[in-house]
Scaffold this motif. Sequence first.
Motif, mmCIF file in Angstrom:
data_model
loop_
_atom_site.group_PDB
_atom_site.id
_atom_site.type_symbol
_atom_site.label_atom_id
_atom_site.label_comp_id
_atom_site.label_asym_id
_atom_site.label_seq_id
_atom_site.Cartn_x
_atom_site.Cartn_y
_atom_site.Cartn_z
ATOM 1 N N TYR A 163 0.828 -1.213 0.000
ATOM 2 C CA TYR A 163 0.000 0.000 0.000
ATOM 3 C C TYR A 163 0.857 1.255 0.000
ATOM 4 O O TYR A 163 2.068 1.222 0.279
ATOM 5 C CB TYR A 163 -0.939 0.013 1.209
ATOM 6 N N GLU A 165 1.011 5.115 1.643
ATOM 7 C CA GLU A 165 0.515 5.881 2.789
ATOM 8 C C GLU A 165 0.892 7.353 2.634
ATOM 9 O O GLU A 165 2.055 7.695 2.407
ATOM 10 C CB GLU A 165 1.103 5.345 4.094
ATOM 11 N N THR A 171 4.983 10.337 0.007
ATOM 12 C CA THR A 171 4.215 9.103 0.161
ATOM 13 C C THR A 171 5.161 7.986 0.578
ATOM 14 O O THR A 171 6.209 7.797 -0.043
ATOM 15 C CB THR A 171 3.524 8.704 -1.158
ATOM 16 N N TYR A 174 4.893 0.897 1.089
ATOM 17 C CA TYR A 174 5.194 -0.343 1.805
ATOM 18 C C TYR A 174 5.135 -1.503 0.814
ATOM 19 O O TYR A 174 4.131 -1.696 0.123
ATOM 20 C CB TYR A 174 4.190 -0.559 2.936
ATOM 21 N N ARG A 201 -8.409 3.300 -3.149
ATOM 22 C CA ARG A 201 -8.207 4.294 -2.083
ATOM 23 C C ARG A 201 -9.234 4.026 -0.976
ATOM 24 O O ARG A 201 -10.403 4.375 -1.102
ATOM 25 C CB ARG A 201 -8.363 5.705 -2.645
ATOM 26 N N HIS A 203 -9.020 5.133 2.181
ATOM 27 C CA HIS A 203 -8.959 6.155 3.230
ATOM 28 C C HIS A 203 -8.154 7.318 2.661
ATOM 29 O O HIS A 203 -7.362 7.132 1.729
ATOM 30 C CB HIS A 203 -8.266 5.543 4.462
ATOM 31 N N SER A 205 -5.641 8.515 3.742
ATOM 32 C CA SER A 205 -4.219 8.258 3.973
ATOM 33 C C SER A 205 -3.704 6.988 3.310
ATOM 34 O O SER A 205 -2.495 6.763 3.276
ATOM 35 C CB SER A 205 -3.933 8.163 5.485
ATOM 36 N N TYR A 206 -4.607 6.141 2.770
ATOM 37 C CA TYR A 206 -4.167 4.832 2.277
ATOM 38 C C TYR A 206 -4.734 4.496 0.899
ATOM 39 O O TYR A 206 -5.937 4.586 0.656
ATOM 40 C CB TYR A 206 -4.575 3.730 3.258
ATOM 41 N N VAL A 208 -4.405 1.165 -1.478
ATOM 42 C CA VAL A 208 -3.955 -0.201 -1.186
ATOM 43 C C VAL A 208 -4.057 -1.160 -2.370
ATOM 44 O O VAL A 208 -4.868 -0.981 -3.281
ATOM 45 C CB VAL A 208 -4.750 -0.786 0.002
ATOM 46 N N LEU A 232 -5.070 -1.685 8.507
ATOM 47 C CA LEU A 232 -5.363 -0.354 7.993
ATOM 48 C C LEU A 232 -6.864 -0.077 8.059
ATOM 49 O O LEU A 232 -7.671 -0.957 7.734
ATOM 50 C CB LEU A 232 -4.902 -0.227 6.534
#
Length: 252
Positions: A163, A165, A171, A174, A201, A203, A205-206, A208, A232
């Motif tokens: 993902y 972040e 950004t 990971y 997407r 979130h 922030s994430y 994935v 997450l």
Amino acid sequence: MKKIKALIVDDELNARSLLRHFIEDYCPEIELIAEAEDVKSAVKIINKNEIDLVFLDVEMPNENGFSLFDYFNKPTFETIFCTAYSQYAIKAFEVSAVDYILKPIGIAKLKEAIEKVVEKRNRNAQPNTIAVLKENLAENKIKKIGIHIGDGIVFMDLDDIFYFEADGSYTTIYHKNGKDLAVKKIKHFEDLLSSDNRFFRIHRSYFVNITLIKKYSKKDGLSITYDDKILLPISREKKEEFEEFMQMNNIL
């Protein structure tokens, strides 16, 4: 500054003429050495001259532009593709971090592409973009993405990324080998992979990779899990869209 010695490769006379005039009138850093109407002619010119940059058409009779690289084990020249190629191929260019100009050619885009070549030469950076580009084009989906990390470009296999972040203007990515900080906002990656059904997407922030999710939980707040330890959150407003996306891709 030493001028960049360039070659135009395009089967259309009008296209070569237009690009030549733009270079002569607006790009003083470029010294145009020659023009070629096909790949075989281009190979002969490159072998006889010191060529720093090739403006290369993609769709040409007999051999397309990509076949030029079959004649060189390690090309020493940079390439700017000049193409009216399909939208998928344009996406492959973009994620492979290869410079390209979409026809009809515009002066602003031409100058921007040349600036990238100049910057790359100043850094002495020579990432293997051509090999990655050809690999992406050979697949039915994008296989690798070129990510700007520090002052270079790292190529990552999308199937290895868990993902993205958000981290302010950066950004954190990971992946199976750890994590890296990219000098782009998360929205950049969301836009870049908007047509890729592996990424969603969940979130603000994430962003994935849904194919690597190990568990989707509706208890104690919506969440997904990777490897029994990376958990997450999924925002409430994304729940319905997320489940539809997973169903469309035969995961739920």
